[in-house]
Motif scaffolding. Structure first.
Motif, PDB file in Angstrom:
ATOM      1  N   ARG A 238       1.001  -0.903   0.240  1.00  0.00           N
ATOM      2  CA  ARG A 238       0.864   0.284   0.331  1.00  0.00           C
ATOM      3  C   ARG A 238       0.469   0.770   0.255  1.00  0.00           C
ATOM      4  NH1 ARG A 238      -2.622   3.752   3.020  1.00  0.00           N
ATOM      5  NH2 ARG A 238      -5.087   4.260   2.706  1.00  0.00           N
ATOM      6  N   ARG A 239       0.317   2.119  -0.811  1.00  0.00           N
ATOM      7  CA  ARG A 239       1.108   3.227  -0.745  1.00  0.00           C
ATOM      8  C   ARG A 239       0.901   4.256   0.069  1.00  0.00           C
ATOM      9  NH1 ARG A 239      -0.535   8.680  -2.600  1.00  0.00           N
ATOM     10  NH2 ARG A 239      -2.497   7.735  -3.542  1.00  0.00           N
ATOM     11  N   PRO A 240       1.922   4.981   1.003  1.00  0.00           N
ATOM     12  CA  PRO A 240       1.650   5.097   2.678  1.00  0.00           C
ATOM     13  C   PRO A 240       1.356   6.537   1.797  1.00  0.00           C
ATOM     14  CG  PRO A 240       3.878   4.993   2.466  1.00  0.00           C
ATOM     15  CD  PRO A 240       3.453   4.269   1.068  1.00  0.00           C
ATOM     16  N   ASP A 241      -0.486   6.739   3.244  1.00  0.00           N
ATOM     17  CA  ASP A 241      -1.079   7.721   3.582  1.00  0.00           C
ATOM     18  C   ASP A 241      -0.325   9.437   2.535  1.00  0.00           C
ATOM     19  OD1 ASP A 241      -2.919   6.465   3.764  1.00  0.00           O
ATOM     20  OD2 ASP A 241      -2.889   6.663   5.771  1.00  0.00           O
ATOM     21  N   ASP A 242       1.413   9.443   3.749  1.00  0.00           N
ATOM     22  CA  ASP A 242       1.943  10.515   3.126  1.00  0.00           C
ATOM     23  C   ASP A 242       2.708  11.027   1.455  1.00  0.00           C
ATOM     24  OD1 ASP A 242       3.905   9.051   4.200  1.00  0.00           O
ATOM     25  OD2 ASP A 242       4.707  10.383   5.230  1.00  0.00           O
ATOM     26  N   HIS A 243       2.319   9.641   0.980  1.00  0.00           N
ATOM     27  CA  HIS A 243       3.174   9.640  -0.573  1.00  0.00           C
ATOM     28  C   HIS A 243       2.388  10.716  -0.911  1.00  0.00           C
ATOM     29  CE1 HIS A 243       5.233   8.492  -3.970  1.00  0.00           C
ATOM     30  NE2 HIS A 243       6.199   8.301  -3.249  1.00  0.00           N
ATOM     31  N   PRO A 244       3.052  11.904  -1.755  1.00  0.00           N
ATOM     32  CA  PRO A 244       2.039  12.719  -3.070  1.00  0.00           C
ATOM     33  C   PRO A 244       1.951  11.967  -4.271  1.00  0.00           C
ATOM     34  CG  PRO A 244       4.300  12.432  -3.026  1.00  0.00           C
ATOM     35  CD  PRO A 244       5.115  11.999  -2.505  1.00  0.00           C
ATOM     36  N   GLY A 245       0.678  11.891  -4.632  1.00  0.00           N
ATOM     37  CA  GLY A 245       0.264  11.086  -5.591  1.00  0.00           C
ATOM     38  C   GLY A 245       0.307  12.068  -6.746  1.00  0.00           C
ATOM     39  N   LEU A 246      -0.721  11.876  -8.039  1.00  0.00           N
ATOM     40  CA  LEU A 246      -0.187  12.473  -9.259  1.00  0.00           C
ATOM     41  C   LEU A 246       0.089  13.347  -9.504  1.00  0.00           C
ATOM     42  CD1 LEU A 246      -2.521   9.371 -11.971  1.00  0.00           C
ATOM     43  CD2 LEU A 246       0.038   9.553 -10.936  1.00  0.00           C
ATOM     44  N   SER A 247      -1.134  14.175  -8.819  1.00  0.00           N
ATOM     45  CA  SER A 247      -0.975  15.856  -9.395  1.00  0.00           C
ATOM     46  C   SER A 247       0.189  16.139  -8.419  1.00  0.00           C
ATOM     47  CB  SER A 247      -1.998  16.034  -8.820  1.00  0.00           C
ATOM     48  OG  SER A 247      -3.501  16.339  -9.594  1.00  0.00           O
ATOM     49  N   GLU A 248       0.668  15.622  -6.748  1.00  0.00           N
ATOM     50  CA  GLU A 248       1.712  16.136  -6.513  1.00  0.00           C
ATOM     51  C   GLU A 248       2.921  16.081  -7.019  1.00  0.00           C
ATOM     52  OE1 GLU A 248      -2.293  15.872  -4.084  1.00  0.00           O
ATOM     53  OE2 GLU A 248      -0.954  14.261  -4.697  1.00  0.00           O
ATOM     54  N   LEU A 249       2.760  14.945  -7.852  1.00  0.00           N
ATOM     55  CA  LEU A 249       4.016  14.366  -8.248  1.00  0.00           C
ATOM     56  C   LEU A 249       4.557  15.516  -9.691  1.00  0.00           C
ATOM     57  CD1 LEU A 249       4.042  10.887  -7.410  1.00  0.00           C
ATOM     58  CD2 LEU A 249       6.134  12.559  -6.524  1.00  0.00           C
ATOM     59  N   GLY A 250       3.130  16.345 -10.274  1.00  0.00           N
ATOM     60  CA  GLY A 250       3.307  16.598 -11.521  1.00  0.00           C
ATOM     61  C   GLY A 250       3.202  16.280 -12.874  1.00  0.00           C
ATOM     62  N   LEU A 251       2.719  15.020 -12.579  1.00  0.00           N
ATOM     63  CA  LEU A 251       2.845  13.947 -13.382  1.00  0.00           C
ATOM     64  C   LEU A 251       0.845  13.688 -13.908  1.00  0.00           C
ATOM     65  CD1 LEU A 251       4.227  10.503 -11.657  1.00  0.00           C
ATOM     66  CD2 LEU A 251       5.018  12.292 -13.866  1.00  0.00           C
TER      67      LEU A 251
END
Length: 155
Positions: A142-155
């Motif tokens: 599972r991706r940790p809750d505090d890991h950036p999502g796609l928008s936050e990563l600029g993807l």
């Protein structure tokens, strides 16, 4: 009758919840777990494959994760209406030669009244990347809750 809440019609909140639940299931890389969210007669389009039914989807996922190693996925809600969701995603993986890829895609999902996905249409493109270009570094699962999502990563 099986039920997988949240159920349609989806609100923005329940649509986002459904997307995160799907992401979590796929990041488990457990085909037996993943297929439980689809109707027994589910219809798919995934690249050039058209699996129909849970057994075919399970076999597809087994082949996929045998080839796409160290798979890590992020999904993001794009749009929702009634019993349908549009999702964009990216995942990183490497092949058995150690070559890394980031795969980008869009999915259209349709759910039955019990919250099971009856249709999944996916379009996916693969981008070769250097290992140093990887952005998804959490431990497998599972991706940790505090890991950036796609928008936050600029993807």
């Amino acid at each position: 009758m099986e039920s997988k809440p949240p159920l349609p019609p989806f609100s923005e909140e329940t649509a986002r919840q459904k997307v995160r639940m799907a992401e979590d299931a796929w990041n488990s890389r457990d085909p037996a777990r993943v297929v439980q969210v689809y109707t027994p007669d589910t219809l798919w389009r995934n690249r050039a494959e058209f699996p129909q039914g849970r057994d075919a989807v399970k076999a597809f996922l087994e082949r996929k994760w045998a080839r796409e190693l160290d798979y890590r996925l992020i999904k993001e809600l794009w749009a929702f209406a009634g019993n349908r969701l549009a999702v964009r995603f990216a995942y990183e993986w490497h092949d058995d030669s150690g070559d890394w890829y980031r795969s980008y895609g869009n999915e259209n999902w349709e759910f039955d009244d019990n919250g099971l996905m009856r249709r999944r249409y996916a379009s996916i493109n693969d981008l070769p990347i250097a290992q140093e270009q990887r952005l998804f570094h959490w431990p497998l699962g599972r991706r940790p809750d505090d890991h950036p999502g796609l928008s936050e990563l600029g993807l």
